[in-house]
Motif scaffolding. Structure first.
Motif, PDB file in Angstrom:
ATOM      1  N   UNK A   1       2.231  85.696 151.769  1.00  9.36           N
ATOM      2  CA  UNK A   1       0.845  85.316 152.027  1.00  9.36           C
ATOM      3  C   UNK A   1       0.635  85.409 153.532  1.00  9.36           C
ATOM      4  N   UNK A   2       0.011  86.485 153.981  1.00 11.55           N
ATOM      5  CA  UNK A   2      -0.044  86.801 155.407  1.00 11.55           C
ATOM      6  C   UNK A   2      -0.917  85.848 156.214  1.00 11.55           C
ATOM      7  N   UNK A   3      -1.823  85.122 155.546  1.00 17.38           N
ATOM      8  CA  UNK A   3      -2.741  84.273 156.287  1.00 17.38           C
ATOM      9  C   UNK A   3      -2.125  82.982 156.793  1.00 17.38           C
ATOM     10  N   UNK A   4      -0.912  82.655 156.335  1.00 17.30           N
ATOM     11  CA  UNK A   4      -0.257  81.425 156.764  1.00 17.30           C
ATOM     12  C   UNK A   4       1.072  81.758 157.426  1.00 17.30           C
ATOM     13  N   UNK A   5       1.583  80.816 158.199  1.00 16.61           N
ATOM     14  CA  UNK A   5       2.856  80.994 158.876  1.00 16.61           C
ATOM     15  C   UNK A   5       3.883  80.038 158.277  1.00 16.61           C
ATOM     16  N   UNK A   6       5.127  80.526 158.175  1.00 18.09           N
ATOM     17  CA  UNK A   6       6.185  79.698 157.625  1.00 18.09           C
ATOM     18  C   UNK A   6       7.526  80.262 158.092  1.00 18.09           C
ATOM     19  N   UNK A   7       8.545  79.421 158.109  1.00  9.88           N
ATOM     20  CA  UNK A   7       9.836  79.825 158.645  1.00  9.88           C
ATOM     21  C   UNK A   7      10.709  80.526 157.609  1.00  9.88           C
ATOM     22  N   UNK A   8      10.153  81.539 156.935  1.00 10.41           N
ATOM     23  CA  UNK A   8      10.931  82.356 156.021  1.00 10.41           C
ATOM     24  C   UNK A   8      11.277  83.658 156.714  1.00 10.41           C
ATOM     25  N   UNK A   9      11.998  84.546 156.000  1.00 12.32           N
ATOM     26  CA  UNK A   9      12.402  85.812 156.602  1.00 12.32           C
ATOM     27  C   UNK A   9      11.201  86.699 156.917  1.00 12.32           C
ATOM     28  N   UNK A  10      10.086  86.478 156.234  1.00 11.99           N
ATOM     29  CA  UNK A  10       8.891  87.284 156.483  1.00 11.99           C
ATOM     30  C   UNK A  10       7.941  86.623 157.471  1.00 11.99           C
ATOM     31  N   UNK A  11       8.224  85.376 157.873  1.00 13.73           N
ATOM     32  CA  UNK A  11       7.377  84.667 158.823  1.00 13.73           C
ATOM     33  C   UNK A  11       6.150  84.051 158.206  1.00 13.73           C
ATOM     34  N   UNK A  12       6.055  84.041 156.883  1.00 14.96           N
ATOM     35  CA  UNK A  12       4.916  83.438 156.183  1.00 14.96           C
ATOM     36  C   UNK A  12       5.383  83.025 154.792  1.00 14.96           C
ATOM     37  N   UNK A  13       4.580  82.224 154.054  1.00 11.22           N
ATOM     38  CA  UNK A  13       4.989  81.828 152.712  1.00 11.22           C
ATOM     39  C   UNK A  13       5.288  83.061 151.850  1.00 11.22           C
ATOM     40  N   UNK A  14       6.425  83.020 151.183  1.00  8.50           N
ATOM     41  CA  UNK A  14       6.867  84.160 150.380  1.00  8.50           C
ATOM     42  C   UNK A  14       7.250  83.647 148.994  1.00  8.50           C
ATOM     43  N   UNK A  15       6.736  84.296 147.961  1.00 11.01           N
ATOM     44  CA  UNK A  15       6.997  83.859 146.595  1.00 11.01           C
ATOM     45  C   UNK A  15       7.475  85.036 145.761  1.00 11.01           C
ATOM     46  N   UNK A  16       8.456  84.776 144.922  1.00  9.53           N
ATOM     47  CA  UNK A  16       9.021  85.803 144.053  1.00  9.53           C
ATOM     48  C   UNK A  16       8.537  85.538 142.635  1.00  9.53           C
ATOM     49  N   UNK A  17       7.986  86.567 142.010  1.00  4.43           N
ATOM     50  CA  UNK A  17       7.367  86.405 140.700  1.00  4.43           C
ATOM     51  C   UNK A  17       8.048  87.271 139.641  1.00  4.43           C
ATOM     52  N   UNK A  18       7.924  86.819 138.395  1.00  4.58           N
ATOM     53  CA  UNK A  18       8.357  87.601 137.235  1.00  4.58           C
ATOM     54  C   UNK A  18       7.116  88.049 136.481  1.00  4.58           C
ATOM     55  N   UNK A  19       7.038  89.337 136.171  1.00  2.00           N
ATOM     56  CA  UNK A  19       5.847  89.931 135.590  1.00  2.00           C
ATOM     57  C   UNK A  19       6.244  90.750 134.374  1.00  2.00           C
ATOM     58  N   UNK A  20       5.746  90.402 133.190  1.00  6.25           N
ATOM     59  CA  UNK A  20       5.967  91.194 131.978  1.00  6.25           C
ATOM     60  C   UNK A  20       5.048  92.405 132.054  1.00  6.25           C
ATOM     61  N   UNK A  21       5.607  93.574 132.371  1.00  2.00           N
ATOM     62  CA  UNK A  21       4.790  94.712 132.770  1.00  2.00           C
ATOM     63  C   UNK A  21       3.912  95.255 131.647  1.00  2.00           C
ATOM     64  N   UNK A  22       4.419  95.308 130.428  1.00  2.00           N
ATOM     65  CA  UNK A  22       3.617  95.866 129.341  1.00  2.00           C
ATOM     66  C   UNK A  22       2.559  94.876 128.864  1.00  2.00           C
ATOM     67  N   UNK A  23       2.935  93.601 128.780  1.00  2.00           N
ATOM     68  CA  UNK A  23       1.982  92.573 128.352  1.00  2.00           C
ATOM     69  C   UNK A  23       1.040  92.161 129.478  1.00  2.00           C
ATOM     70  N   UNK A  24       1.399  92.526 130.723  1.00  2.00           N
ATOM     71  CA  UNK A  24       0.599  92.188 131.914  1.00  2.00           C
ATOM     72  C   UNK A  24       0.406  90.673 132.027  1.00  2.00           C
ATOM     73  N   UNK A  25       1.555  89.981 132.018  1.00  2.00           N
ATOM     74  CA  UNK A  25       1.537  88.525 132.093  1.00  2.00           C
ATOM     75  C   UNK A  25       2.524  88.047 133.152  1.00  2.00           C
ATOM     76  N   UNK A  26       2.121  87.055 133.919  1.00  2.00           N
ATOM     77  CA  UNK A  26       3.024  86.390 134.844  1.00  2.00           C
ATOM     78  C   UNK A  26       3.857  85.372 134.069  1.00  2.00           C
ATOM     79  N   UNK A  27       5.177  85.441 134.220  1.00  2.00           N
ATOM     80  CA  UNK A  27       6.066  84.539 133.488  1.00  2.00           C
ATOM     81  C   UNK A  27       6.631  83.435 134.363  1.00  2.00           C
TER      82      UNK A  27
END
Length: 372
Positions: A114-140
């Motif tokens: 999330x580029x609009x905020x700053x945070x002490x992660x490796x990317x310098x901002x809040x970073x979230x890892x998501x699981x996505x069911x690609x065929x069903x198009x659903x966030x798990x």
């Protein structure tokens, strides 16, 4: 009217608030109103409260709302304290109910900052890892990267929260780790991992396998190929996937390797043509066509990231209080999933507006997932 599936999603979610006389609103009321408000266009705590008040008669059809619609401060305080892991699990359990139970389920794992905020992660901002069911198009599910950490460190936590039996998990080069591959196998799933220069031993071994096969003109090599092309949006792209089954010479510590895959892409945009080669390692025994589909399908999660930024303004969001940012991010991902499955061929922007304006359409959006 049938019950609203969303009202049952949060039934077992622990309430982070203390039992005091100032606790005026049920946790489920707060979370249902907020989820619907975000689907309907709200992008701030004030917006969520205003949406709730404007639609109070609609919400009273399903919620007790004994003390009316909560204030903006109440929404913010609750979301800041709410355990994001439990919140994600509640949504994930609901959305998983919509997955097809037959055949392999492709699940893409990928991170987003999330580029609009700053945070002490490796990317310098809040970073979230998501699981996505690609065929069903659903966030798990999703996991936030803690301060001082990186994406790779939290992937095991996200995988552990998922049901992987019968799934094929795809990850980009950041997730190409022996321990991650082993965890996926131990949980009953298969993996498709992008291989780049890191880890170098695996990358070199995969390159050698294809070089040797090419030198022998694939004589005596178990292999398969698949070609595809795509024209549109001012570009033309040709792709050719070659799969070698049961390759030799790979580092033995990589678990249950069934095949290695080479994907060659040639893209023409105007007068400019670029050619790229990518390698993958997989435990899944499929065809080259299936592998090409899984690899291409992985990047469907990028389209979700684009929608989050363009339609939901996530990159500009500066919510930082406690867990509020992570919990709102999960709601936005759920909103993307639900609006994509909602009836109609309109854009995500239009569907979101329609859900905010039309109560009946909001019900159609929410009832796209069955009750659990």
């Amino acid at each position: 009217m049938p019950p609203l599936p969303l009202t049952a999603v949060f039934a077992d979610l622990p309430d982070p608030r203390r039992e005091t006389q100032n606790k005026l609103h049920l946790l489920s009321d707060i979370l249902v109103v907020a989820t619907c408000a975000v689907i309907g266009g709200a992008e701030s705590w004030d917006g969520i409260a205003v949406f709730g008040r404007a639609k109070e008669s609609f919400f009273r059809r399903f919620l007790p709302l004994e003390n009316g619609i909560p204030s903006p401060d109440t929404f913010e305080r609750v979301f800041a304290k709410l355990d994001p892991g439990a919140f994600t699990t509640a949504f994930g359990r609901w959305l998983t109910a919509a997955l097809e139970t037959t055949g392999r389920v492709p699940i893409a794992i990928d991170g987003k900052s999330v580029r609009g905020s700053k945070k002490a992660t490796s990317t310098g901002c809040p970073h979230r890892v998501s699981a996505w069911a690609t065929e069903a198009r659903l966030t798990l599910g999703q996991v936030s990267v803690p301060d001082g950490s990186n994406e790779v460190a939290v992937i095991p936590e996200l995988l552990a929260a998922l049901e992987l039996k019968g799934a094929v998990v795809t990850l980009d080069a950041a997730g190409c780790q022996k321990a991650i591959a082993r965890q996926i196998r131990d949980q009953g799933g298969d993996y498709v991992l992008a291989v780049t220069g890191n880890p170098p031993a695996l990358h070199e071994a995969v390159e050698r396998a294809f070089a040797a096969a090419c030198e022998a003109d694939f004589e005596g090599v178990a292999h398969d190929g698949h070609a595809s092309d795509e024209v549109g949006h001012g570009r033309a792209e040709e792709r050719y996937a070659v799969m070698i089954s049961d390759p030799t010479g790979l580092p033995p510590e990589w678990p249950d390797v069934a095949a290695v895959v080479q994907v060659n892409r040639e893209r023409a945009v105007g007068d400019r043509t670029t050619t790229t080669t990518h390698y993958y390692v997989t435990s899944h025994r499929g065809t080259a066509a299936e592998m090409a589909g899984l690899i291409r399908g992985h990047w469907g999660i990028e389209s979700m990231h684009w929608v989050l930024d363009v339609v939901y303004g996530e990159d500009d969001n500066r919510t930082r209080s406690g867990h509020a940012g992570a919990n709102l991010a999960m709601i936005r991902k759920v909103a993307v999933s639900l609006t994509r499955r909602a009836p109609g061929k309109q854009s995500g922007v239009t569907k979101r507006l329609k859900a905010g304006w039309d109560d009946d359409y909001m019900l159609q959006v929410l009832q796209g997932i069955p009750a659990v």
